[in-house]
Design a protein around this motif. Sequence first.
Motif, mmCIF file in Angstrom:
data_model
loop_
_atom_site.group_PDB
_atom_site.id
_atom_site.type_symbol
_atom_site.label_atom_id
_atom_site.label_comp_id
_atom_site.label_asym_id
_atom_site.label_seq_id
_atom_site.Cartn_x
_atom_site.Cartn_y
_atom_site.Cartn_z
ATOM 1 N N PHE A 107 24.084 96.923 51.150
ATOM 2 C CA PHE A 107 25.084 96.531 52.135
ATOM 3 C C PHE A 107 24.587 95.314 52.906
ATOM 4 O O PHE A 107 25.332 94.420 53.231
ATOM 5 C CB PHE A 107 25.370 97.684 53.094
ATOM 6 N N ASP A 163 42.159 96.528 56.852
ATOM 7 C CA ASP A 163 41.906 96.071 58.220
ATOM 8 C C ASP A 163 42.914 95.039 58.724
ATOM 9 O O ASP A 163 43.101 94.896 59.926
ATOM 10 C CB ASP A 163 40.491 95.479 58.322
ATOM 11 N N VAL A 164 43.512 94.293 57.812
ATOM 12 C CA VAL A 164 44.495 93.298 58.248
ATOM 13 C C VAL A 164 45.903 93.887 58.183
ATOM 14 O O VAL A 164 46.644 93.862 59.154
ATOM 15 C CB VAL A 164 44.398 92.008 57.395
ATOM 16 N N GLU A 180 39.224 107.074 45.624
ATOM 17 C CA GLU A 180 39.047 107.051 47.066
ATOM 18 C C GLU A 180 37.624 106.635 47.443
ATOM 19 O O GLU A 180 37.415 105.839 48.348
ATOM 20 C CB GLU A 180 39.347 108.450 47.621
ATOM 21 N N ARG A 184 36.367 103.264 49.545
ATOM 22 C CA ARG A 184 35.557 103.311 50.762
ATOM 23 C C ARG A 184 34.335 102.402 50.658
ATOM 24 O O ARG A 184 34.014 101.667 51.581
ATOM 25 C CB ARG A 184 35.086 104.744 51.032
ATOM 26 N N LEU A 187 35.349 98.810 50.940
ATOM 27 C CA LEU A 187 35.721 98.481 52.329
ATOM 28 C C LEU A 187 34.486 98.241 53.190
ATOM 29 O O LEU A 187 34.389 97.230 53.895
ATOM 30 C CB LEU A 187 36.565 99.613 52.919
ATOM 31 N N HIS A 188 33.522 99.143 53.118
ATOM 32 C CA HIS A 188 32.355 99.005 53.981
ATOM 33 C C HIS A 188 31.452 97.856 53.536
ATOM 34 O O HIS A 188 30.823 97.201 54.361
ATOM 35 C CB HIS A 188 31.602 100.334 54.058
ATOM 36 N N ARG A 191 33.195 94.714 54.955
ATOM 37 C CA ARG A 191 32.950 94.534 56.390
ATOM 38 C C ARG A 191 31.515 94.091 56.644
ATOM 39 O O ARG A 191 31.257 93.222 57.478
ATOM 40 C CB ARG A 191 33.208 95.834 57.144
ATOM 41 N N ALA A 192 30.568 94.692 55.927
ATOM 42 C CA ALA A 192 29.162 94.328 56.122
ATOM 43 C C ALA A 192 28.923 92.872 55.732
ATOM 44 O O ALA A 192 28.215 92.136 56.424
ATOM 45 C CB ALA A 192 28.260 95.260 55.313
ATOM 46 N N ILE A 194 31.138 90.404 55.680
ATOM 47 C CA ILE A 194 31.783 89.508 56.640
ATOM 48 C C ILE A 194 30.954 89.431 57.920
ATOM 49 O O ILE A 194 30.682 88.359 58.448
ATOM 50 C CB ILE A 194 33.222 89.972 56.958
#
Lengths: 206, 78
Positions: A107, A163-164, A180, A184, A187-188, A191-192, A194
Amino acid sequence: MVKGPPHNDLDVARRILDGDESAFSALVARHHRAMIGVARVFIKDFASAEEVVQDTWIAFLDALPRFEGRASLRTFLFRILSNRAKTRAIRDSKQVPFSSVDDTGDFVEAARFDATGHWIRQPRPWEWDTPEALTSNRQLVAWFEEALKLLPERQRAVVLLHDVEELDSPAICEMLELTEGNQRVLLHRARAAIRTFVDDKTRGRP
Amino acid sequence: MTCQQLTRLVGDYVEGRMSTLEQLRFQFHLGLCEPCRVYLRQLEQTRQSLGHLPEEQPPAQVRDELLHRFRAWKATPR
Ligand SMILES: [Zn+2]
């Protein structure tokens, strides 16, 4: 950005059906970034992805009389888009086999930690504190946009939808054909990635 | 738990997908480690900021084409 409740969606749908150009344009602008992001999961070529997005709007208009507000208008729109993008990818038989690069690995890069697993350069609080502060800072916005562009396609699509666009996970999984758990992780990771990109930029690291 | 391990578990933590023991270890590290608290906060700021990104207009050419198609659609009897 205010995301309206369903009755707002019905209102928007009615205005568009009545031929309100500004309502249509506003909707296009609101969702363009995420639509391109989703199309590119299935279609690598940017021009073709853009074409699918355009065609989706026409399909959306044709389908709009059937919109009853049970799902959100966004979900309705992105369902049409993902279906069209998949169809197009099959038709062009240019389906891209997904590399696993975007859902494996660290990550935060291992090189950012010392041998004992502690931060080499410790995170320090960002100067801006609220999301509203972001919107007023052009440089920050540009970094966020750049960070999004650099993500692998599936990570980008998931974070944009989640998120948007604020779609729910089951809908996202269905649209992007993800489990699923996979969704996940993507997604994480997104975010990490970015967060790290923006943090490097704010601290003047190339 | 190390800082590096914590960064791998953040997703499970924010989604409440941890066993009680795991959660305690996570929170224990957080309690002692300011940099990781900052990291967690920045991830949350990232999430929120994405929801507030200004819209991205499609290129003018695409916008014109779409408006053109919208008018054609409008003109078609339904
Ligand atoms: Zn730590």
